[in-house]
Design an enzyme around this catalytic site. Structure first.
Site, PDB file in Angstrom:
ATOM      1  N   SER A  98       6.629  -0.195   9.915  1.00 57.01           N
ATOM      2  CA  SER A  98       5.257  -0.080   9.429  1.00 57.01           C
ATOM      3  C   SER A  98       5.083   1.293   8.813  1.00 57.01           C
ATOM      4  O   SER A  98       5.658   2.274   9.285  1.00 57.01           O
ATOM      5  CB  SER A  98       4.278  -0.241  10.604  1.00 57.01           C
ATOM      6  OG  SER A  98       3.001   0.231  10.224  1.00 57.01           O
ATOM      7  N   HIS A 158       9.042   1.313   3.195  1.00 56.47           N
ATOM      8  CA  HIS A 158      10.163   1.337   4.143  1.00 56.47           C
ATOM      9  C   HIS A 158      11.016   0.098   3.886  1.00 56.47           C
ATOM     10  O   HIS A 158      10.712  -0.694   2.977  1.00 56.47           O
ATOM     11  CB  HIS A 158       9.638   1.384   5.583  1.00 56.47           C
ATOM     12  CG  HIS A 158       8.582   0.354   5.880  1.00 56.47           C
ATOM     13  ND1 HIS A 158       8.831  -1.004   5.860  1.00 56.47           N
ATOM     14  CD2 HIS A 158       7.261   0.471   6.157  1.00 56.47           C
ATOM     15  CE1 HIS A 158       7.738  -1.660   6.146  1.00 56.47           C
ATOM     16  NE2 HIS A 158       6.756  -0.799   6.317  1.00 56.47           N
ATOM     17  N   HIS A 209       9.287  -3.318   3.273  1.00 58.51           N
ATOM     18  CA  HIS A 209       8.809  -3.559   1.904  1.00 58.51           C
ATOM     19  C   HIS A 209       9.988  -3.886   0.983  1.00 58.51           C
ATOM     20  O   HIS A 209       9.917  -4.792   0.152  1.00 58.51           O
ATOM     21  CB  HIS A 209       8.101  -2.326   1.349  1.00 58.51           C
ATOM     22  CG  HIS A 209       6.867  -1.910   2.094  1.00 58.51           C
ATOM     23  ND1 HIS A 209       6.780  -0.743   2.818  1.00 58.51           N
ATOM     24  CD2 HIS A 209       5.658  -2.510   2.210  1.00 58.51           C
ATOM     25  CE1 HIS A 209       5.571  -0.632   3.340  1.00 58.51           C
ATOM     26  NE2 HIS A 209       4.869  -1.693   2.995  1.00 58.51           N
ATOM     27  N   MET A 265       0.844  -1.202   0.000  1.00 55.87           N
ATOM     28  CA  MET A 265       0.000   0.000   0.000  1.00 55.87           C
ATOM     29  C   MET A 265       0.877   1.250   0.000  1.00 55.87           C
ATOM     30  O   MET A 265       0.406   2.343   0.312  1.00 55.87           O
ATOM     31  CB  MET A 265      -0.946  -0.018   1.196  1.00 55.87           C
ATOM     32  CG  MET A 265      -1.907  -1.206   1.145  1.00 55.87           C
ATOM     33  SD  MET A 265      -3.428  -0.955   2.039  1.00 55.87           S
ATOM     34  CE  MET A 265      -2.792  -0.747   3.690  1.00 55.87           C
TER      35      MET A 265
HETATM   36  P1  AMP Z   1       1.468  -2.930   3.476  1.00 57.07           P
HETATM   37  O1  AMP Z   1       2.003  -1.876   2.559  1.00 57.07           O
HETATM   38  O2  AMP Z   1       1.475  -2.538   4.914  1.00 57.07           O
HETATM   39  O3  AMP Z   1       0.166  -3.507   3.012  1.00 57.07           O
HETATM   40  O4  AMP Z   1       2.508  -4.128   3.404  1.00 57.07           O
HETATM   41  C1  AMP Z   1       2.857  -4.708   2.175  1.00 57.07           C
HETATM   42  C2  AMP Z   1       3.636  -5.963   2.443  1.00 57.07           C
HETATM   43  O5  AMP Z   1       4.814  -5.631   3.169  1.00 57.07           O
HETATM   44  C3  AMP Z   1       2.857  -6.967   3.299  1.00 57.07           C
HETATM   45  O6  AMP Z   1       3.122  -8.276   2.827  1.00 57.07           O
HETATM   46  C4  AMP Z   1       3.439  -6.742   4.666  1.00 57.07           C
HETATM   47  O7  AMP Z   1       3.361  -7.880   5.499  1.00 57.07           O
HETATM   48  C5  AMP Z   1       4.871  -6.427   4.324  1.00 57.07           C
HETATM   49  N1  AMP Z   1       5.501  -5.704   5.428  1.00 57.07           N
HETATM   50  C6  AMP Z   1       5.066  -4.583   6.039  1.00 57.07           C
HETATM   51  N2  AMP Z   1       5.868  -4.247   7.059  1.00 57.07           N
HETATM   52  C7  AMP Z   1       6.838  -5.187   7.096  1.00 57.07           C
HETATM   53  C8  AMP Z   1       7.972  -5.419   7.927  1.00 57.07           C
HETATM   54  N3  AMP Z   1       8.260  -4.612   8.946  1.00 57.07           N
HETATM   55  N4  AMP Z   1       8.748  -6.483   7.661  1.00 57.07           N
HETATM   56  C9  AMP Z   1       8.456  -7.329   6.638  1.00 57.07           C
HETATM   57  N5  AMP Z   1       7.409  -7.172   5.828  1.00 57.07           N
HETATM   58  C10 AMP Z   1       6.603  -6.123   6.052  1.00 57.07           C
END
Ligand code: AMP
Length: 279
Positions: A185, A34, A37, A30
């Site tokens: 996050s 960081h 990702h 999304m």
């Molecule tokens: P998001 O943008 O929050 O939807 O996350 C996209 C992908 O990145 C998802 O598969 C999350 O689980 C992964 N992700 C987010 N934060 C982390 C993190 N700290 N370590 C590893 N993967 C992450």
């Protein structure tokens, strides 16, 4: 890096290259990227020939409108970060592209989407399933990389793949953490300085749980951690629970099953999650 906003254009490009037998790796996000990702992108780069990252803030997975409104959107700097790790393709569609009409599909993942985040964020995993299935249809990857930070999401997506017979492999990736242990996050940037400092207690509590957990004292560890959370006025817990790693069902003391601790709490107005394997 090639950038696409339309499914048709992405497909035209990928179809042209599909005949070459390349392995396509996919990292759905999304945005507000960081290192967490980027670690997924790097893992995809290591395991696949072509890596596609998507950036799409999916409205249907937000059960809280305010959370959706305040979700950080940083496409320009995200693009630079993806280029810095040699991501091959960015797919960043608008909402109308992914949802030309409202998605009425209702998924049922049994117990998996009714517990923990499924119980505390009604409709969240249904929205995740809607967008992930649409993205899998658009990208048709061979491997898709998901972070273990969203542990329940990994299990839900695996179940989605099973139910809809997607021909792809889900690759779970380790949690990337800040130097003080806080799980990275996109929401961390929304924390005030005071909240950010307080949030460092979350990984400490997870480590404390791991230290105290004997395999035979689930309830005791859960209530100890919840009482520690209660001592910080900035924290409002949704849950802290020790569960079975396989299906997130109740962990039974002395069963010898693999256990995982999962936490979700509000730090000020920002909801944070984390988890840790205990044995
Ligand atoms: P998001 O943008 O929050 O939807 O996350 C996209 C992908 O990145 C998802 O598969 C999350 O689980 C992964 N992700 C987010 N934060 C982390 C993190 N700290 N370590 C590893 N993967 C992450």
């Amino acid at each position: 890096m090639l950038c696409f906003g339309k499914i048709k254009e992405l497909r035209a490009y990928l179809d042209n290259n599909a005949s070459k037998g390349l392995v396509l790796g996919f990292v759905p996000t999304m945005g507000a990227l960081h290192e967490g990702h980027l670690s997924l992108v790097k893992e995809s780069k290591a395991k696949c020939d072509v890596t596609i990252c998507s950036i799409f803030v999916n409205p249907t997975q937000f059960n809280d409108k305010k959370d959706l409104e305040r979700y950080p959107r940083t496409l320009e700097s995200d693009t630079k970060l993806l280029e810095s790790v040699n991501c091959d393709i960015l797919f960043a569609p608008e909402v109308d592209e992914m949802y030309p009409e409202p998605d009425q599909r209702k998924f049922d993942f049994g117990f998996l989407d009714k517990t923990l985040d499924g119980a505390h964020r009604p409709g969240h995993f249904n929205g995740v399933a809607q967008i992930v299935s649409k993205l899998f249809d658009a990208v048709k990857p061979h491997k898709a990389f998901f972070g273990l930070k969203d542990y329940q999401q990994v299990l839900v997506v695996k179940e989605l793949v099973r139910q809809l017979n997607f021909d792809l492999e889900i690759v779970p990736c380790n949690i990337s953490r800040e130097p003080d242990g806080l799980a990275m996050s996109s929401r961390n940037v929304l924390l005030s300085k005071e909240e950010r400092e307080a949030a460092a207690a979350i990984p400490q509590l997870m480590n404390l749980a791991k230290e105290k957990f004997t395999g035979n004292n689930k309830a005791e560890v859960e209530s100890m951690i919840l009482s520690e959370i209660g001592k910080n006025p900035l924290f409002k817990p949704d849950y802290f629970e020790i569960r079975n790693t396989d299906d997130l069902r109740e962990y039974k003391d002395g069963s010898g099953e693999k256990a995982i601790a999962l936490i979700a709490l509000f730090c000020g107005k920002i909801r944070l999650i984390d988890n840790l394997f205990l044995n």
